[in-house]
Design an enzyme around this catalytic site. Structure first.
Site, PDB file in Angstrom:
ATOM      1  N   LYS A  70       9.884   3.529 -13.267  1.00 14.30           N
ATOM      2  CA  LYS A  70       9.453   2.877 -12.037  1.00 14.30           C
ATOM      3  C   LYS A  70       8.233   1.997 -12.307  1.00 14.30           C
ATOM      4  O   LYS A  70       8.177   0.837 -11.879  1.00 14.30           O
ATOM      5  CB  LYS A  70       9.129   3.936 -10.988  1.00 14.30           C
ATOM      6  CG  LYS A  70       9.001   3.404  -9.601  1.00 14.30           C
ATOM      7  CD  LYS A  70       8.802   4.540  -8.602  1.00 14.30           C
ATOM      8  CE  LYS A  70      10.090   5.321  -8.371  1.00 14.30           C
ATOM      9  NZ  LYS A  70       9.845   6.707  -7.900  1.00 14.30           N
ATOM     10  N   TYR A  77      43.188   0.722 -37.974  1.00 13.67           N
ATOM     11  CA  TYR A  77      43.531   0.596 -36.559  1.00 13.67           C
ATOM     12  C   TYR A  77      43.380   1.938 -35.865  1.00 13.67           C
ATOM     13  O   TYR A  77      43.314   2.986 -36.523  1.00 13.67           O
ATOM     14  CB  TYR A  77      44.980   0.090 -36.393  1.00 13.67           C
ATOM     15  CG  TYR A  77      45.986   1.104 -36.867  1.00 13.67           C
ATOM     16  CD1 TYR A  77      46.456   2.097 -36.013  1.00 13.67           C
ATOM     17  CD2 TYR A  77      46.431   1.094 -38.177  1.00 13.67           C
ATOM     18  CE1 TYR A  77      47.338   3.066 -36.462  1.00 13.67           C
ATOM     19  CE2 TYR A  77      47.319   2.056 -38.639  1.00 13.67           C
ATOM     20  CZ  TYR A  77      47.767   3.045 -37.773  1.00 13.67           C
ATOM     21  OH  TYR A  77      48.635   4.017 -38.214  1.00 13.67           O
ATOM     22  N   MET A 112       8.219  15.723  -8.588  1.00 14.66           N
ATOM     23  CA  MET A 112       7.631  15.359  -7.312  1.00 14.66           C
ATOM     24  C   MET A 112       8.029  13.942  -6.968  1.00 14.66           C
ATOM     25  O   MET A 112       8.015  13.070  -7.819  1.00 14.66           O
ATOM     26  CB  MET A 112       6.114  15.440  -7.390  1.00 14.66           C
ATOM     27  CG  MET A 112       5.503  15.405  -6.010  1.00 14.66           C
ATOM     28  SD  MET A 112       3.747  15.041  -6.071  1.00 14.66           S
ATOM     29  CE  MET A 112       3.802  13.290  -5.686  1.00 14.66           C
TER      30      MET A 112
END
Lengths: 964, 964
Positions: A32, A934, A113
């Protein structure tokens, strides 16, 4: 790039102003904080604030919950800076600065929190706020919320204590909603809350804003060590010493009147990928109100009309953030009295469809490169785009209407809607009549395949992810929910029941094979087609130009081969010949072959032994007579006759099958595996025969003991019962003789081929004759004949003799040249060790990672997934289900040994994988790194593998450039 | 030492006189030639001759069947030398030299040309021979034999053509034996033989002795490339380019009158090892006559009386050859007119008993070193000395009397004699009464163990070498013949039948578990005991001083442990706890535990989940109530009550078991493996429950349909039948829920322990409590707790938690210190790869090579041995049965990886093997080379392993000294 342990540039030790940081500092600032920093740095309108770094939290924890020296002093200095920017003062009534305090670790983490809003309010500042806004209710409500949040989050008082008081006052005032409370009520509530806090914690509610702030910071720090956060980190393997950051940010209010608003938005439509800002907002509201759903938010477009200036500014911000982050952003914003504030930006989650469209669009816009576009889409996601599927909303609605019945194993993805039928014959009959049917069985077996071929979906109550139902369904691309233990299927009464509800034959069902959900009734299903998904086709085209790994498909039938080719498969990596045996009209012939095989082979062996004996003693009279007798017995043997006629029929049928596949794959290689499963899989079930025989015996014994018995109408006579018993006993004896304690490790694969060479000779003949015939018609057939379950090189050597004798003969007779290969599955640990010797004969390897995983782990998937394997994954004993994602530590090591040794002996060895892992993105990446040629997977997963292979190549390039 | 490609020292290129060679020249001279050379070289009386070397044969083959340049010239020169030595002349009538021509390759090989005797005879030399011997019949017979042998062997004319003529003349003269033919008959026969040869081959019989010799040599060369010889070499992996030597040797005649004789002898008794010349002879006879059995040969001792001088000379030769070869020799000799000639010497084959005695005696005599003595005994042989066994003569006699019944799998060695019983209860009852019983079953299961414990032997008609019967029998040291497919066992009628013979309960049977033979009646059995075998005890003592590898034993019961210790075991490498569960009085408790385990565990899990939920949301009312309810349910659960009470009973019983084992092994380590087999092995058989339920249902349905039903006396009422059905249905449901498709790869081993931790906690507790209790009584208990079937290190980590919690608690409570270890089986391929991580927790590894072989090969032993594995070995697809001899290429590689990685992480890691390979000599050697600490095998194989380990150490020393 990362700056994990750097000190803030300014000389501060524990804090950074938003504008001092940037997006790269997630370690130090948390997710944040880094977002807020980046937005501030590039000049977006972010409410001023600062971040207390994770380093401060780490120091706090290490010193036994002591704030590090100077932290609060730094906080004070930072607050002065914020005051300077906002013109407000923290703790002063005149123009009070209020802040939010939020945790923000590197990884978002439940149990931490969350948020305290409006911090800085007390008796004085509240008065100032009311005065400034002229809105007492607003002020009182802000204070009530603050005290409540602080009490609950910082002081750890059970939230229900506060909720309870709110309920009481609403009851007393006979109102239903919080918004019906007036300023007086809210003032009283705040006072009550503070009394509760005093009673619970023995201290007065802190009036000093600085003390409030200190306590909130400490609470965030402490929440890092809370039990729930610790458990979460332990479970997800997140280190416990990272610490969390704390963000302190100026409050802005979207609830300051008609010129204020709050909202969330995506810079593009996260559902469709459309390039248009997408979101919603509420006028005169706070963030929580948007989420709470009390008022209905408006679409973001309406903001253009309501607040044109703010809207235009917001669009500019969106544009800028997208350019800046080069990806779709998920934003939170608030408009306070006409001024736009950005509160959060993060990468926006999106649907599979949107992910593809956004990536391709952005590449076209020049925002990202094609390589980046390829890396932007999770390969596993695009699987959804290729199956019919139910809309989530439709499923939710159905659930609300009570149509949800049960959840089973998500055995084969896709949505299916149809009427329930409870036996394969009906499924076939109704299916051929064009009805959509869902075949419901306790579990399926080979007898059911003709029904499965004609069903839209399959539902079973027993069996795991490799039960017969699951494997066949995935092969067919038919949605399947298996092992739905909650339902009780009663095939005889043609119904199933679950929680008292009963679904009968003909009732509609909807099953979601991708999630395992089962619904009553018809849910609307969406039927996507690859060619209609323009962006996906384009993205996969880029993938094809990028990847090194080939992508082939597993397909047993021409129509699967054609579908696979349509999805971009470059070959067939696994064509299982035995599934063709399961078809209804063939099963009797197959059974005839099986039941005569052993006796016929014994007759062949006797002739061979007699020939050998005669060679040893060339003139011996007894030896000459012995050979004559053995030859006579061979000729006279009904078993040999039955065996050879069955083989002749199967030769014709298989040849036709292979012709179809070669046509579908014209010009591409087709790897055909010779017969693999234990023969008893083709026979009737031992248990039902045993049941029938036991019942017949009991019935006959009882009747014999009766004084007299006259069968009633329709009842069989004693003689007929006895004849029936004799037939069933003979069948039971044959099935019992073939029974195995561990069929997975028994007489199957090459072991069958060596025991009954005529069967694989027939198959090799069918393959090569088919190849020759289509070649004459201008088709380019490239057959590769694959031997299953090889463990010792001698097994392959012996088989190669049979193979090359037949091959020489067929090609000489047909007079065409066909480019064919001879190779082997690598699916037994021993074969990995012996890969060098095996590669002397085998021109290609194909890893059968299903069986290899079973043998390397010593785990039978069928038994384990139901009984303990999923529990192992849940409990973290295994990091993933090894049948879904290749296990590097065991299976991967064995594969590495096999590749090394095989290529050392035969440098041009073609190596692929045909286990289910071939369609799993993580496993595809592993195969790429292993240097395979492959991967081969089910047709529907071919696009997934194409993208995953491209990503693997790109990641390898990045890693290589990093190493240089 | 070997002189493979050297030219003869004399300058000759293709031949060597016997006295020019020596024993080391097997490559060049073949085995026979080297023996003759050695005897000649040391001056023994060998009829003069020479060897045409293998090099000549190789040159012959390489040049397209042309004699190499100068070969026949050399042969001529060599013949002159022989003439000079013998005073006879090849092809001259006066004193004709006759020779034998014999092939002699490096390895003896069936299908090679054998022998032509009397070569050199023709019309003239025959007259000379008759004149010289004065015995026309002797001469004519010699000529007849020569023509016949030459025609058959050199000219490749079917032998029956000649035999037929002999039969004709005998018929005409009405005599029965060849010896009844007179000189005239033999002359006529020779003439007839020559006519046949003319007719068949179109040439006259060669009269020129040199031409005879040339043709015979060429025939020997050609026989090297004969189909049978080539097949033999291919099968046994003998190179095709070795070639054969040809031995040309002066004929001597034991049939020249009463002063002539011929015989064979061993320098010591090959049956007992006694140091006395052992053999037999015939006066006036040729070698073939001794073998033909027309006259009864006399014991060699009588020669002392009949021809004392020759006898004394022969004894001297024996002594000399034994000293020379330093081993027992197997000799052929001829006495021609009083003169002794040695025709062959080779190492003498001997019985196990003789091998041991001879080796020990020779070491005492100073003839060989102790190390050599150790290497002289084949470890596999001494196994015979430790089991009761039948005398071969007794078996042969019984076979002649028609007592041989059938041959099954030799599942557990030893001879057993007893009366047949067909159910475990009777076996137990009669066994406890002191009767010797043989338990005969179609196959056995855990329900039968109490009977097996009381049987002298076990005979089954189904199941392979790891069937329940075989494994349990080997563990118990009880002889067992398993999978005797020829017999049909009918337990209900208490009898079995084979080829029309019927053996009923109480009839005597004799079974040989070492050969798989089954006899009717009582065969005399010899009961050897280790302490009585003085030489073996001494040899094993030397072995113990020599070996580096420890030898431990697998033992589940105190009496087995005591026996193992008596055989020299230095520890218990595998004590299987679950076999104790199978005992009759415990099985009900074990079943109670199993049938309640899943429900009880669910109740425990619910409490744990509720506790976790409450921790997440500490005050949540619902969470609090949830926990309360879960705890209440746990307390009220009858399943939990049943589970815990069963565990408590088993704890007491197991503790007692372990106390007994610790006492028996006082001071030695005991590795106890926690529960391993799938739980359903302890439950009643699914199939018999299904049969019973089906029968009951049919019976009830039929009765319900009857107009009226009155049960007869002793018959149950309908109500009782219904109640019985309900009970059985419940049992069937429980068993069905636990059924597995591949139990070998299912819920067993540590997977059980992780699913039901209470079971292994109980076992750990029982082990440690037992150790503490006996420790208090002065016994030194050294428990090592072993976790089976670990694949991923996390499995061990999780188990270690349970383990150490219990260990801490028990040791603290008991207040004694016990030296214990925690370790793991390595029996899953994945564990080999993860051995490093596993060794972080495991203090010891024990290779479970049975399961490891099954998983590395992907082969279920039970299924494979009956169905294809033995065929694989027979056909040479596998070099050996990997379940008997460790597979180096796969299993061995995995073990090597595990040892390397394990020791890298924990240098003092104790590594052993407890699979059946631990008692296989070749596998013991492999384990030694791998650097394991010990091998663990069944008690009876401990002496075998002690010797094998010593040999491995010795061979390693030799190899090391060679490398220096």
């Amino acid at each position: 790039m990362s700056m994990t342990t750097d000190v803030p540039r300014t000389g501060f030790r524990w804090t950074m102003l938003f504008e001092e940081g940037d997006a790269s500092m997630r370690d130090l600032l948390g997710g944040k904080g880094a977002g807020l920093a980046e937005m501030s740095r590039v000049g977006l309108p972010v409410p001023p604030g600062f971040t207390i770094t994770t380093k401060a939290c780490v120091a706090y924890m290490q010193s036994g919950r002591q704030f590090p020296d100077g932290l609060m002093d730094e906080v004070d200095v930072r607050m002065r800076a914020v005051e300077a920017k906002t013109g407000k003062r923290f703790g002063e009534a005149a123009n009070p600065l209020l802040v939010s305090v939020r945790s923000g670790a590197k990884f978002s983490m439940p149990g931490m929190m969350d948020t305290v809003l409006n911090l800085g309010l007390n008796a004085q500042t509240l008065e100032g706020l009311i005065r400034l806004t002229g809105n007492e209710r607003f002020g009182r409500d802000a204070y009530r919320r603050f005290v409540q949040m602080f009490g609950k989050i910082v002081l750890d008082i059970p939230g229900e204590r506060f909720e309870h008081e709110i309920e009481r006052i609403k009851a007393r005032k006979r109102v239903r909603q919080d918004t019906d409370l007036d300023a007086g009520d809210l003032e009283a509530l705040a006072a009550t809350f503070k009394r509760i806090i005093k009673a619970e914690r023995g201290v007065e509610f802190p009036e000093d804003p600085r003390e409030q702030l200190r306590m909130a910071i400490q609470a965030v720090f402490d929440s890092w060590s809370g039990k729930r956060a610790v458990d979460y980190r332990t479970f997800h393997g997140i280190p416990h010493d990272l610490g969390t950051a704390v963000n302190v940010q100026t409050m802005v209010f979207g609830n300051m009147g008609a010129d204020s608003a709050t909202g969330v938005a995506f810079t593009r439509n996260p559902a469709t990928g459309e390039r248009v800002v997408y979101g919603e907002y509420l006028v005169n509201a706070q963030g929580e109100d948007v989420v709470a759903g009390i008022r209905t938010p408006k679409p973001i477009a309406e903001l253009a009309r309501e607040m044109p200036a703010s809207y235009q500014e917001f669009l500019r911000v969106c544009e800028m953030l997208e350019r800046h982050y080069r990806d779709v952003q998920d934003l939170e914003f608030t408009i306070e009295r006409g001024r736009l504030w950005m509160l959060q930006t993060r990468t926006g989650k999106r649907t599979a469809q949107a992910a593809v469209k956004i990536a391709v669009d952005m590449a076209h816009e020049g925002l990202i490169t094609r390589e980046e576009a390829l890396l932007r889409v999770e390969p596993g996601q695009i699987d959804q785009l290729l199956h019919p599927r139910f809309d989530q909303a439709a499923k939710d609605a159905a659930t609300r209407r009570g149509q949800f019945l049960a959840r089973g194993l998500n055995a084969s993805p896709g949505a299916a809607v149809g009427v329930a039928v409870f036996d394969a014959d009906t499924a076939e009959a109704w299916g051929k009549d064009g009805k959509a049917v869902i075949l419901v069985r306790p579990e399926t077996n080979p007898d059911d395949v003709h029904g499965m071929l004609n069903a839209k979906g399959i539902l079973t109550s027993r069996g795991g992810a490799t039960s017969h139902a699951a494997v066949v369904a995935r092969g067919l691309g038919v949605p399947c929910v298996a092992g739905t233990e909650a339902i009780r299927v009663d095939p005889e009464r043609r119904q199933f029941s679950v929680d008292g509800k009963v679904i009968r034959q003909g009732d509609y069902l909807s099953i979601d094979g991708g999630t395992g959900e089962v619904f009553a009734g018809q849910l609307p299903a969406l039927e996507p087609r690859l060619e209609e998904q323009r962006e996906l086709v384009e993205l996969l085209g880029w993938a094809d130009q990028t990847r090194r790994l080939g992508v082939w498909a597993n397909a047993d039938y021409p129509r699967d081969a054609a579908r696979a080719r349509g999805f971009g498969a470059e070959g067939i990596g696994l064509c299982r010949t035995e599934h063709m045996f399961f078809e209804e009209e063939r099963l009797p012939v197959v059974r005839q072959m099986i039941l005569s095989a052993s006796e016929a082979q014994a007759a062949y062996d006797r002739v061979r032994a007699a020939e050998a004996a005669l060679r040893q003693t060339p003139d011996d009279r007894q030896a000459t007579a012995g050979l004559k007798e053995a030859r006579r017995a061979l000729k006279a043997s009904p078993a040999v006759r039955r065996y050879e006629s069955a083989l002749a029929v199967l030769l014709r049928l298989q040849r036709r099958d292979f012709e179809g596949i070669f046509r579908a794959m014209d010009g591409l290689p087709v790897i055909i595996r010779l017969i693999d499963p234990p023969l008893h899989e083709f026979l009737p079930s031992h248990d039902s025969l045993l049941e029938e025989v036991s019942a017949l015996r009991a019935r006959i014994a009882l009747i014999e003991g009766l004084p007299r018995y006259r069968p009633r109408r329709g009842q069989p006579t004693l003689e007929r019962l006895r004849a029936q018993l004799r037939r069933r006993e003979a069948e039971l004896a044959a099935v019992t003789a073939m029974r195995e304690a561990n069929p997975m490790l028994g007489l199957r694969g090459i072991r069958l081929g060596l025991t009954y060479p005529a069967i694989i000779a027939m198959q090799v003949r069918a393959i090569l004759e088919a190849a020759c015939r289509v070649t004459k018609k201008g088709v380019r057939a490239i057959p590769e004949i694959m031997i299953p379950l090889v463990g010792h090189p001698n097994e392959l050597r012996e088989t190669h003799r049979t193979f090359s004798a037949v091959a020489r003969e067929v090609l000489a007779r047909e007079g065409v040249s066909v480019p064919y290969k001879f190779g082997t599955m690598i699916e037994i640990p021993r074969a990995c060790f012996a890969a060098g010797e095996i590669a002397e004969l085998a021109e290609f390897f194909s890893f059968g990672t299903n069986d290899l995983t079973q043998t390397i782990f010593g785990i039978s998937r069928d038994d384990a997934e139901g009984k303990f394997l999923l529990q192992y994954v849940e409990r973290g004993i295994l990091p993933a289900n090894p049948f879904q994602t290749l296990d590097h530590g065991g299976v991967g090591e064995a594969m590495r040994i096999a590749v090394e040794r095989g290529r050392a002996r035969r440098p041009d060895l073609e190596v692929g994988i045909c286990g289910e892992h071939g369609g799993d993105p993580a496993s595809v990446e592993f195969c790429h790194r292993l240097g395979l040629n492959y991967v081969s997977c089910s047709p529907y997963r071919v696009p997934v593998a194409r993208l995953a292979a491209a990503q693997a190549a790109l990641r390898e390039r990045v890693a290589a450039s990093r190493d240089v």
